[in-house]
Structures are given as structure tokens and as C-alpha cells.
Write a protein that holds these residues in place. Structure first.
Motif, short mmCIF file in Angstrom:
data_model
loop_
_atom_site.label_atom_id
_atom_site.label_comp_id
_atom_site.label_asym_id
_atom_site.label_seq_id
_atom_site.Cartn_x
_atom_site.Cartn_y
_atom_site.Cartn_z
N ASN A 1 26.07 34.17 38.93
CA ASN A 1 27.29 34.11 39.41
C ASN A 1 27.84 35.83 39.11
OD1 ASN A 1 27.70 31.64 40.05
ND2 ASN A 1 28.53 31.23 38.00
N PHE A 2 28.53 36.30 39.93
CA PHE A 2 29.08 37.78 39.66
C PHE A 2 30.54 37.75 39.88
CE2 PHE A 2 28.06 37.72 44.21
CZ PHE A 2 29.18 38.40 44.74
N LYS A 3 31.43 38.86 39.32
CA LYS A 3 32.71 39.05 39.38
C LYS A 3 32.66 40.55 39.42
CE LYS A 3 35.51 38.75 35.67
NZ LYS A 3 36.26 37.85 34.71
N THR A 4 33.59 41.09 40.20
CA THR A 4 34.18 42.34 40.13
C THR A 4 35.66 42.66 40.62
OG1 THR A 4 33.13 44.83 40.94
CG2 THR A 4 33.09 43.02 42.49
N SER A 5 36.16 43.63 39.98
CA SER A 5 37.36 44.11 40.56
C SER A 5 37.67 44.41 41.97
CB SER A 5 38.09 45.04 39.51
OG SER A 5 39.34 45.46 40.11
N HIS A 6 38.45 43.82 42.31
CA HIS A 6 38.99 44.12 44.05
C HIS A 6 40.10 44.95 43.99
CE1 HIS A 6 40.67 43.51 48.18
NE2 HIS A 6 39.52 43.75 48.25
N LEU A 7 39.82 46.30 44.04
CA LEU A 7 41.28 47.25 44.08
C LEU A 7 41.88 47.11 43.03
CD1 LEU A 7 42.27 46.70 47.73
CD2 LEU A 7 40.69 48.47 46.95
N GLY A 8 41.39 46.56 41.79
CA GLY A 8 42.05 46.51 40.51
C GLY A 8 43.48 45.53 40.56
#
Length: 187
Positions: free
Chosen positions: A35-42
Motif C-alpha cells: 500500500n502507499f500513501k502520499t499527501s494530496h496538496l497538503g
């Protein structure tokens, strides 16, 4: 005497290997996840996973530092639960799956931190670039399964930066957190 000494030396050399077992990561039974997770526009988190990957590991509970792990990921299998976004993530702007269809992790060092906690160092190849990463991992458990097999399970986390792998950071510095869940079936 020479035969006895040779047998003792050979046994001593092979003993650490004799207890290690080889496992295949259970992706067919859906008991493993990347799985992955990253910020979307903060403002929020963009999450997803890679649906297709395979791997193996060797593991000896008495000598976890001797473990070896190899995982290969089909980068086109990225799934953020949004078809248009996934198409963009597969494009030249990000993963460029046409030119880089596979990502790969190969462990180089395992450190036993005690109480089932492990530090897994290895080479991660993504987008044609190989970098050393460290995965903070934990052993979840191991034992017989209801189908006559034997399983071992682990979980781990790490972070990578897209720019380190030659990918564009369209909206600024982008860190991707990876969450790994691996259950292997002993061979």
C-alpha cells in the motif's frame, strides 16, 4: 581424523543454512499487500496499492539477521481507486510504466532489534533508479495453517521521495509512504 575434521567443518558451515526456510509470498491467496500513501496538496491523503507483485524470502526465527528478501512489483498495477488518476500515475509524469514496467526490492542487511522488531535494508529499484532504503518491520507471527502448510507474516513501513527516483514532483516535494504486509508460505 581428516575425514572427521572435514565433516565437523562442513557441518558447522552448513548448520546456519539448515534452519532457514524458504517462503513464497502469498499473493494468490491475497495475504500480502503493498500500500502507499502520499499527501494530496497538503489537504488530505491519497492512498492506493499495487495489485500485482511477487516475491520470496528465507527466514530462520533463531537467526532473523540471516533472512533474505526479494520482491518484484508490476508498476502498471498501481490502483488508487480512480481510473483517470491511475492512468496519469502510469504515464511519463510519474511511473512511466512503458519504460519501467517493474520495481524491485532486494534485501542487503537485516538487523534484529529484539521483540520481533527488524530493520530491513535493501536496494529498491524504481523508475530505472536503484537506491538503498530501510524498512522498519515487525514479525507478526508464524505457525501451521489449516491447510497443512506453514506460514510466517511480517509488516513494515518506509518512505521514499519521488525525486530520488527521477520522477517529477509536479506539486512540490513529494514523499510516498509505503506500508507492506507480507505473509509467506513455507516451501
Amino acid at each position: 581424523m581428516k575425514k572427521t575434521l572435514a565433516a565437523v567443518v562442513l557441518t558447522a558451515m552448513l548448520s546456519p543454512l539448515a534452519n532457514a526456510a524458504d517462503y513464497v509470498i502469498d499473493t494468490k491467496g491475497a495475504h500480502a499487500f503493498i500500500n502507499f500513501k502520499t499527501s494530496h496538496l497538503g489537504y488530505s491523503w491519497l492512498t492506493g496499492r499495487f495489485n500485482d507483485f511477487e516475491g520470496t524470502f528465507s527466514y530462520d526465527a533463531e537467526k532473523p539477521e540471516s533472512a533474505k528478501i526479494t520482491v518484484t512489483i508490476d508498476t502498471a498495477s498501481i490502483d488508487s481507486n480512480h481510473a483517470e488518476r491511475d492512468k496519469h500515475l502510469r504515464s511519463d509524469d510519474f511511473l512511466n510504466v512503458k519504460d519501467f514496467p517493474k520495481a524491485k526490492f532486494v534485501s542487503t542487511k537485516i538487523t534484529d532489534k529484539g521483540d520481533g522488531q527488524l530493520e530491513v535494508a535493501g536496494d529498491f529499484t524504481l523508475h530505472g533508479t536503484t537506491k538503498s532504503i530501510t524498512i522498519d518491520a515487525e514479525k507478526i507471527g508464524e505457525g501451521d495453517d489449516p491447510w497443512g502448510g506453514y506460514r510466517a507474516g511480517f509488516a513494515g513501513t518506509t518512505e521514499i521521495r519521488m525525486a530520488d527516483y527521477g520522477m517529477k514532483e509536479i506539486l512540490g516535494p513529494t514523499t510516498v509512504m509505503l506500508e507492506l504486509h507480507v505473509e509467506g508460505i513455507r516451501q
